[in-house]
Design a protein around this motif. Structure first.
Motif, short mmCIF file in Angstrom:
data_model
loop_
_atom_site.label_atom_id
_atom_site.label_comp_id
_atom_site.label_asym_id
_atom_site.label_seq_id
_atom_site.Cartn_x
_atom_site.Cartn_y
_atom_site.Cartn_z
N LEU A 126 0.83 -1.21 0.00
CA LEU A 126 0.00 0.00 0.00
C LEU A 126 0.86 1.26 0.00
O LEU A 126 0.57 2.22 -0.72
CB LEU A 126 -0.94 -0.01 1.20
N ALA A 127 1.93 1.26 0.79
CA ALA A 127 2.81 2.43 0.85
C ALA A 127 3.43 2.71 -0.51
O ALA A 127 3.51 3.88 -0.95
CB ALA A 127 3.89 2.22 1.90
N LEU A 128 3.85 1.68 -1.20
CA LEU A 128 4.46 1.85 -2.52
C LEU A 128 3.42 2.30 -3.55
O LEU A 128 3.69 3.18 -4.38
CB LEU A 128 5.12 0.55 -2.97
N TYR A 129 2.23 1.71 -3.49
CA TYR A 129 1.17 2.11 -4.42
C TYR A 129 0.78 3.58 -4.21
O TYR A 129 0.56 4.32 -5.16
CB TYR A 129 -0.06 1.23 -4.24
N GLN A 130 0.70 3.99 -2.95
CA GLN A 130 0.32 5.37 -2.67
C GLN A 130 1.38 6.35 -3.15
O GLN A 130 1.06 7.44 -3.63
CB GLN A 130 0.05 5.54 -1.18
N GLU A 131 2.64 5.96 -3.03
CA GLU A 131 3.72 6.80 -3.54
C GLU A 131 3.63 6.90 -5.06
O GLU A 131 3.80 7.99 -5.64
CB GLU A 131 5.07 6.22 -3.13
N ALA A 132 3.35 5.77 -5.71
CA ALA A 132 3.19 5.78 -7.17
C ALA A 132 1.99 6.61 -7.58
O ALA A 132 2.02 7.30 -8.61
CB ALA A 132 3.05 4.35 -7.69
N LEU A 133 0.93 6.57 -6.77
CA LEU A 133 -0.30 7.30 -7.10
C LEU A 133 -0.06 8.80 -7.12
O LEU A 133 -0.66 9.53 -7.91
CB LEU A 133 -1.38 6.95 -6.09
N LYS A 134 0.83 9.28 -6.25
CA LYS A 134 1.16 10.71 -6.26
C LYS A 134 1.84 11.12 -7.56
O LYS A 134 1.68 12.25 -8.03
CB LYS A 134 2.08 11.04 -5.08
N LEU A 135 2.59 10.19 -8.13
CA LEU A 135 3.34 10.48 -9.35
C LEU A 135 2.50 10.26 -10.61
O LEU A 135 2.70 10.94 -11.62
CB LEU A 135 4.57 9.58 -9.43
N ALA A 136 1.59 9.29 -10.57
CA ALA A 136 0.82 8.93 -11.77
C ALA A 136 -0.62 8.61 -11.40
O ALA A 136 -1.05 7.45 -11.48
CB ALA A 136 1.48 7.74 -12.47
N PRO A 137 -1.41 9.61 -11.00
CA PRO A 137 -2.79 9.35 -10.59
C PRO A 137 -3.69 8.87 -11.72
O PRO A 137 -4.78 8.37 -11.47
CB PRO A 137 -3.26 10.70 -10.05
N GLU A 138 -3.23 9.00 -12.97
CA GLU A 138 -4.06 8.62 -14.11
C GLU A 138 -3.69 7.25 -14.67
O GLU A 138 -4.11 6.90 -15.79
CB GLU A 138 -3.94 9.67 -15.22
N ASP A 139 -2.92 6.46 -13.95
CA ASP A 139 -2.51 5.14 -14.43
C ASP A 139 -3.57 4.11 -14.05
O ASP A 139 -3.73 3.78 -12.88
CB ASP A 139 -1.16 4.76 -13.81
#
Length: 210
Positions: A126-139
């Motif tokens: 979850l921590a990694l996904y949330q970090e990725a979400l900040k960078l690419a919310p449209e993925d």
């Protein structure tokens, strides 16, 4: 070749070449190789050939790619290959090396999170996904992974929310810029009834997935 941080600093200072290379790098992070190839055509001859060669090697023989500009994307490509072949420890090392080279590489974060998810390490994932979400919310793939994670956690509300988001992004993504003209590409939105039907089908398949 300077590192990503140096390139970003030069782009912020107004260097046009650095700005162009940074845009190319963003296309690589999204794995929009077709867009990157089209964008590379706008570079001067020597740089154009280097970028096109790098793209070709990423697709055909990533292990032979020695251009440091492509190093992070190469690690992600090799990591995905390792996952497909069942070499998950090797894959994890590739994704970590990609992040050391380019901390903003959201696909490296997402793939690393998925390895944690497979091991049942939900909070780490979850921590990694949330970090990725900040960078690419449209993925959309990232939202699908989050839906799978929240299904494992038993949080069906968040699971459904991310499934809806993934479906919307897949079927009606926001306009993207044509790398040659800079103008928005035309999209053809689906009617509301088609959205509802598609989402109902995806939700049924997802909830009944073993």
């Amino acid at each position: 070749m300077e590192g990503v941080k140096d390139l970003e600093a030069e782009a912020l200072s107004g260097d046009p070449k650095a700005q162009a290379l940074l845009h190319f790098l963003r296309l690589l992070r999204r794995k929009d190789y077709a867009g990157a190839r089209a964008y590379a055509e706008g570079f001067p001859e020597g740089e154009r050939e280097r970028l096109l060669r790098g793209l070709s090697l990423l697709e055909e023989d990533p292990e032979a790619l020695d251009d440091p500009f492509f190093a992070a994307e190469k690690e992600v490509v090799l990591g995905v290959k390792a996952v497909r072949e069942g070499r998950r420890e090797e894959a994890e090392a590739h994704f970590k090396r990609a992040l050391a080279l380019d901390p903003a590489h959201h696909r490296a974060l997402t793939n690393l999170g998925t390895l944690h998810l497979e091991r049942g390490e939900l909070e780490e994932a979850l921590a990694l996904y949330q970090e990725a979400l900040k960078l690419a919310p449209e993925d959309p793939l990232l939202h699908e992974n989050l839906a799978a994670l929240y299904k494992r956690k038993g949080d069906l509300d968040k699971m459904v929310a991310h499934m809806k988001r993934a479906t919307r992004l897949k079927m009606a993504p926001p306009p993207s810029l044509d790398p040659l003209t800079g103008r928005p590409r035309r999209r053809f939105p689906l009617p509301p009834w088609a959205w509802l039907l598609l989402f109902a089908l995806l939700a049924y398949l997802f909830l009944h997935k073993p």
